[in-house]
Design a protein around this motif. Structure first.
Motif, mmCIF file in Angstrom:
data_model
loop_
_atom_site.group_PDB
_atom_site.id
_atom_site.type_symbol
_atom_site.label_atom_id
_atom_site.label_comp_id
_atom_site.label_asym_id
_atom_site.label_seq_id
_atom_site.Cartn_x
_atom_site.Cartn_y
_atom_site.Cartn_z
ATOM 1 N N GLU A 1 -40.743 21.588 -27.725
ATOM 2 C CA GLU A 1 -41.316 20.314 -28.147
ATOM 3 C C GLU A 1 -41.116 19.260 -27.059
ATOM 4 O O GLU A 1 -40.091 19.249 -26.391
ATOM 5 C CB GLU A 1 -40.628 19.827 -29.421
ATOM 6 C CG GLU A 1 -40.803 20.751 -30.587
ATOM 7 C CD GLU A 1 -40.049 20.222 -31.780
ATOM 8 O OE1 GLU A 1 -40.102 19.003 -31.978
ATOM 9 O OE2 GLU A 1 -39.389 21.024 -32.453
ATOM 10 N N SER A 2 -42.112 18.421 -26.891
ATOM 11 C CA SER A 2 -41.962 17.305 -25.985
ATOM 12 C C SER A 2 -41.057 16.259 -26.615
ATOM 13 O O SER A 2 -41.176 15.983 -27.807
ATOM 14 C CB SER A 2 -43.331 16.664 -25.689
ATOM 15 O OG SER A 2 -44.184 17.613 -25.113
ATOM 16 N N THR B 1 -49.554 19.941 -28.827
ATOM 17 C CA THR B 1 -48.903 21.163 -28.353
ATOM 18 C C THR B 1 -49.492 22.367 -29.069
ATOM 19 O O THR B 1 -49.439 22.458 -30.296
ATOM 20 C CB THR B 1 -47.385 21.112 -28.623
ATOM 21 O OG1 THR B 1 -46.847 19.916 -28.057
ATOM 22 C CG2 THR B 1 -46.694 22.318 -28.018
ATOM 23 N N THR C 1 -43.742 27.465 -33.604
ATOM 24 C CA THR C 1 -42.298 27.543 -33.415
ATOM 25 C C THR C 1 -41.852 28.989 -33.692
ATOM 26 O O THR C 1 -42.568 29.753 -34.356
ATOM 27 C CB THR C 1 -41.572 26.558 -34.341
ATOM 28 O OG1 THR C 1 -41.968 26.806 -35.696
ATOM 29 C CG2 THR C 1 -41.912 25.117 -33.972
ATOM 30 N N LEU D 1 -48.672 22.279 -33.221
ATOM 31 C CA LEU D 1 -47.613 23.260 -33.455
ATOM 32 C C LEU D 1 -47.890 24.114 -34.698
ATOM 33 O O LEU D 1 -48.907 24.793 -34.759
ATOM 34 C CB LEU D 1 -46.257 22.559 -33.544
ATOM 35 C CG LEU D 1 -45.581 22.220 -32.201
ATOM 36 C CD1 LEU D 1 -44.254 21.494 -32.436
ATOM 37 C CD2 LEU D 1 -45.329 23.465 -31.364
ATOM 38 N N PRO E 1 -45.733 17.428 -33.357
ATOM 39 C CA PRO E 1 -45.145 17.258 -32.025
ATOM 40 C C PRO E 1 -45.418 15.863 -31.484
ATOM 41 O O PRO E 1 -46.373 15.196 -31.887
ATOM 42 C CB PRO E 1 -45.865 18.326 -31.194
ATOM 43 C CG PRO E 1 -47.177 18.513 -31.889
ATOM 44 C CD PRO E 1 -46.874 18.353 -33.352
ATOM 45 N N ASN F 1 -42.163 22.627 -37.673
ATOM 46 C CA ASN F 1 -42.597 21.372 -37.056
ATOM 47 C C ASN F 1 -44.106 21.427 -36.847
ATOM 48 O O ASN F 1 -44.615 22.336 -36.199
ATOM 49 C CB ASN F 1 -41.906 21.171 -35.700
ATOM 50 C CG ASN F 1 -42.173 19.793 -35.113
ATOM 51 O OD1 ASN F 1 -43.186 19.158 -35.397
ATOM 52 N ND2 ASN F 1 -41.264 19.330 -34.278
#
Length: 204
Positions: free
Chosen positions: A202-203, A128, A132, A14, A124, A121
Protein backbone atom coordinates in the motif's frame (compact mmCIF):
# COMPACT_ATOMS: atom_id res chain seq x y z
CA UNK A 1 -31.66 -21.29 -18.94
CA UNK A 2 -29.65 -18.12 -19.60
CA UNK A 3 -27.12 -17.37 -16.85
CA UNK A 4 -25.18 -14.16 -16.21
CA UNK A 5 -22.08 -13.99 -14.02
CA UNK A 6 -21.67 -10.42 -12.75
CA UNK A 7 -18.14 -9.77 -11.48
CA UNK A 8 -18.49 -6.55 -9.53
CA UNK A 9 -15.75 -4.19 -8.38
CA UNK A 10 -13.06 -1.65 -9.21
CA UNK A 11 -9.73 -3.08 -10.38
CA UNK A 12 -7.84 -0.04 -9.14
CA UNK A 13 -8.98 -0.18 -5.52
CA UNK A 14 -7.05 -3.17 -4.09
CA UNK A 15 -9.47 -5.79 -2.71
CA UNK A 16 -12.45 -4.19 -4.43
CA UNK A 17 -10.93 -5.81 -7.51
CA UNK A 18 -11.80 -9.32 -6.31
CA UNK A 19 -14.80 -9.55 -8.65
CA UNK A 20 -12.82 -8.50 -11.74
CA UNK A 21 -10.05 -10.93 -10.71
CA UNK A 22 -12.61 -13.77 -10.78
CA UNK A 23 -13.74 -12.55 -14.21
CA UNK A 24 -10.16 -12.78 -15.49
CA UNK A 25 -9.69 -16.29 -14.10
CA UNK A 26 -12.94 -17.56 -15.61
CA UNK A 27 -12.22 -15.93 -18.95
CA UNK A 28 -8.66 -17.25 -19.17
CA UNK A 29 -8.97 -20.76 -17.72
CA UNK A 30 -12.43 -22.01 -18.67
CA UNK A 31 -14.78 -22.46 -21.61
CA UNK A 32 -18.43 -21.80 -20.87
CA UNK A 33 -21.42 -22.60 -23.11
CA UNK A 34 -23.36 -19.96 -25.02
CA UNK A 35 -26.09 -19.73 -22.38
CA UNK A 36 -23.56 -18.38 -19.82
CA UNK A 37 -22.26 -14.82 -20.15
CA UNK A 38 -19.49 -13.24 -18.07
CA UNK A 39 -19.72 -9.53 -17.23
CA UNK A 40 -16.89 -7.38 -15.90
CA UNK A 41 -19.58 -5.25 -14.34
CA UNK A 42 -17.67 -2.52 -12.51
CA UNK A 43 -19.95 -1.15 -9.79
CA UNK A 44 -23.44 -2.57 -9.50
CA UNK A 45 -25.90 -0.07 -10.96
CA UNK A 46 -29.32 0.20 -12.52
CA UNK A 47 -27.57 0.01 -15.89
CA UNK A 48 -27.61 -3.75 -15.28
CA UNK A 49 -31.42 -3.95 -15.37
CA UNK A 50 -31.30 -5.36 -18.94
CA UNK A 51 -29.32 -8.30 -17.55
CA UNK A 52 -32.18 -9.11 -15.19
CA UNK A 53 -34.57 -8.73 -18.11
CA UNK A 54 -32.64 -11.01 -20.45
CA UNK A 55 -31.30 -13.71 -18.09
CA UNK A 56 -32.94 -16.32 -15.89
CA UNK A 57 -30.26 -16.64 -13.21
CA UNK A 58 -27.60 -14.18 -12.01
CA UNK A 59 -24.43 -15.08 -10.12
CA UNK A 60 -22.89 -12.01 -8.48
CA UNK A 61 -19.27 -12.00 -7.31
CA UNK A 62 -18.13 -9.12 -5.12
CA UNK A 63 -15.95 -7.97 -2.25
CA UNK A 64 -17.79 -7.88 1.08
CA UNK A 65 -17.14 -6.43 4.52
CA UNK A 66 -18.53 -8.52 7.38
CA UNK A 67 -17.81 -7.28 10.93
CA UNK A 68 -14.97 -9.20 12.62
CA UNK A 69 -14.50 -11.53 9.64
CA UNK A 70 -11.04 -12.71 8.63
CA UNK A 71 -9.78 -11.28 5.31
CA UNK A 72 -10.11 -13.89 2.59
CA UNK A 73 -13.21 -15.57 4.06
CA UNK A 74 -15.52 -16.65 1.23
CA UNK A 75 -19.29 -16.25 1.62
CA UNK A 76 -22.28 -17.58 -0.27
CA UNK A 77 -25.61 -15.76 0.03
CA UNK A 78 -28.97 -15.89 -1.67
CA UNK A 79 -29.88 -12.28 -2.58
CA UNK A 80 -32.75 -12.10 -0.10
CA UNK A 81 -30.50 -13.37 2.71
CA UNK A 82 -28.26 -10.32 2.47
CA UNK A 83 -31.10 -7.86 2.14
CA UNK A 84 -31.39 -7.19 5.86
CA UNK A 85 -27.81 -7.73 6.95
CA UNK A 86 -25.96 -4.89 5.26
CA UNK A 87 -23.53 -7.27 3.59
CA UNK A 88 -22.13 -5.64 0.45
CA UNK A 89 -24.06 -2.49 1.25
CA UNK A 90 -21.04 -0.59 2.53
CA UNK A 91 -18.97 -1.49 -0.52
CA UNK A 92 -21.35 -0.55 -3.30
CA UNK A 93 -24.48 1.54 -3.27
CA UNK A 94 -26.53 -1.15 -5.02
CA UNK A 95 -26.79 -4.83 -4.09
CA UNK A 96 -28.06 -7.69 -6.23
CA UNK A 97 -31.27 -7.85 -4.20
CA UNK A 98 -31.89 -4.17 -4.96
CA UNK A 99 -31.37 -4.80 -8.66
CA UNK A 100 -33.71 -7.81 -8.69
CA UNK A 101 -36.40 -5.95 -6.73
CA UNK A 102 -36.20 -2.96 -9.07
CA UNK A 103 -36.49 -5.27 -12.06
CA UNK A 104 -39.48 -7.01 -10.52
CA UNK A 105 -41.31 -3.69 -10.35
CA UNK A 106 -40.74 -3.41 -14.11
CA UNK A 107 -42.13 -6.89 -14.70
CA UNK A 108 -38.81 -8.72 -15.08
CA UNK A 109 -38.04 -11.86 -13.14
CA UNK A 110 -34.87 -13.84 -12.41
CA UNK A 111 -33.21 -15.76 -9.60
CA UNK A 112 -29.69 -15.37 -8.30
CA UNK A 113 -26.85 -16.21 -5.92
CA UNK A 114 -24.08 -14.07 -4.44
CA UNK A 115 -20.48 -14.99 -3.67
CA UNK A 116 -18.23 -12.62 -1.78
CA UNK A 117 -14.79 -12.48 -0.23
CA UNK A 118 -13.98 -10.54 2.93
CA UNK A 119 -11.73 -7.58 2.16
CA UNK A 120 -8.64 -6.43 4.03
CA UNK A 121 -8.21 -3.10 2.26
CA UNK A 122 -10.19 -1.64 -0.62
CA UNK A 123 -9.28 2.00 -0.02
CA UNK A 124 -5.63 2.52 -0.97
CA UNK A 125 -4.14 5.99 -0.66
CA UNK A 126 -3.45 5.92 -4.40
CA UNK A 127 -5.00 3.82 -7.16
CA UNK A 128 -3.51 0.35 -6.77
CA UNK A 129 -4.24 -2.72 -8.90
CA UNK A 130 -3.94 -6.10 -7.19
CA UNK A 131 -5.24 -7.90 -4.10
CA UNK A 132 -3.90 -8.09 -0.56
CA UNK A 133 -2.31 -11.50 0.26
CA UNK A 134 -5.23 -13.16 2.10
CA UNK A 135 -7.76 -12.10 -0.51
CA UNK A 136 -5.48 -13.22 -3.35
CA UNK A 137 -5.02 -16.59 -1.63
CA UNK A 138 -8.82 -17.02 -1.49
CA UNK A 139 -9.28 -16.32 -5.18
CA UNK A 140 -9.13 -20.01 -6.31
CA UNK A 141 -11.85 -20.94 -3.81
CA UNK A 142 -14.03 -18.05 -4.96
CA UNK A 143 -13.63 -19.17 -8.58
CA UNK A 144 -14.43 -22.78 -7.65
CA UNK A 145 -17.58 -21.66 -5.84
CA UNK A 146 -18.81 -19.95 -9.00
CA UNK A 147 -17.99 -23.06 -11.04
CA UNK A 148 -19.85 -25.25 -8.53
CA UNK A 149 -22.90 -23.00 -8.80
CA UNK A 150 -22.81 -23.21 -12.59
CA UNK A 151 -22.51 -27.00 -12.49
CA UNK A 152 -25.40 -27.20 -10.02
CA UNK A 153 -27.45 -25.32 -12.63
CA UNK A 154 -26.59 -27.99 -15.18
CA UNK A 155 -23.80 -26.13 -16.99
CA UNK A 156 -20.98 -28.19 -18.49
CA UNK A 157 -17.78 -26.36 -17.69
CA UNK A 158 -14.64 -27.09 -19.71
CA UNK A 159 -11.04 -26.18 -19.11
CA UNK A 160 -9.35 -23.86 -21.58
CA UNK A 161 -7.85 -26.87 -23.40
CA UNK A 162 -11.33 -28.28 -24.04
CA UNK A 163 -11.27 -31.04 -21.43
CA UNK A 164 -14.23 -31.34 -19.07
CA UNK A 165 -13.68 -29.55 -15.76
CA UNK A 166 -13.65 -31.96 -12.81
CA UNK A 167 -14.34 -30.35 -9.40
CA UNK A 168 -11.67 -30.81 -6.73
CA UNK A 169 -12.45 -33.25 -3.94
CA UNK A 170 -10.68 -31.65 -0.97
CA UNK A 171 -13.17 -29.75 1.19
CA UNK A 172 -12.82 -26.10 2.08
CA UNK A 173 -14.92 -23.92 4.33
CA UNK A 174 -17.40 -21.51 2.81
CA UNK A 175 -19.33 -19.28 5.15
CA UNK A 176 -22.99 -18.43 4.70
CA UNK A 177 -25.29 -15.72 5.90
CA UNK A 178 -27.29 -16.44 9.07
CA UNK A 179 -29.36 -19.56 8.27
CA UNK A 180 -27.62 -19.65 4.88
CA UNK A 181 -27.47 -23.00 3.11
CA UNK A 182 -23.91 -23.84 2.10
CA UNK A 183 -24.59 -27.43 1.02
CA UNK A 184 -24.07 -26.66 -2.64
CA UNK A 185 -20.45 -25.77 -2.08
CA UNK A 186 -19.58 -28.31 0.64
CA UNK A 187 -17.48 -30.24 -1.87
CA UNK A 188 -15.80 -27.20 -3.38
CA UNK A 189 -12.13 -26.84 -2.52
CA UNK A 190 -9.02 -24.86 -3.22
CA UNK A 191 -7.22 -26.01 -6.34
CA UNK A 192 -3.59 -26.92 -5.84
CA UNK A 193 -1.68 -23.68 -5.78
CA UNK A 194 1.67 -23.82 -7.48
CA UNK A 195 2.04 -20.08 -7.58
CA UNK A 196 3.09 -17.85 -4.76
CA UNK A 197 0.55 -15.26 -3.63
CA UNK A 198 1.61 -11.84 -4.74
CA UNK A 199 1.90 -9.07 -2.19
CA UNK A 200 0.51 -5.64 -2.79
CA UNK A 201 2.28 -2.81 -1.00
CA UNK A 202 0.00 0.00 0.00
CA UNK A 203 1.11 3.53 -0.68
CA UNK A 204 1.58 5.39 2.56
Amino acid sequence: MKIAVLCVGNRLMLDDGAGPAVYDELKERYLLPENVTLFDAGCMSMDLLPVVRDYDFIIAVDAVDVPDAKPGTVYRFAPDEIGGHGIMQSLHDLRLIDLIQAATLLGYECDGMCFGVQVENMSPVTLTEGLTPDVFAALPLLVDCVLAQLMDLGVEVRNADGTVFVPPTEKENVEGAPCGDTSMVDDVALRARGEEARHVEESR
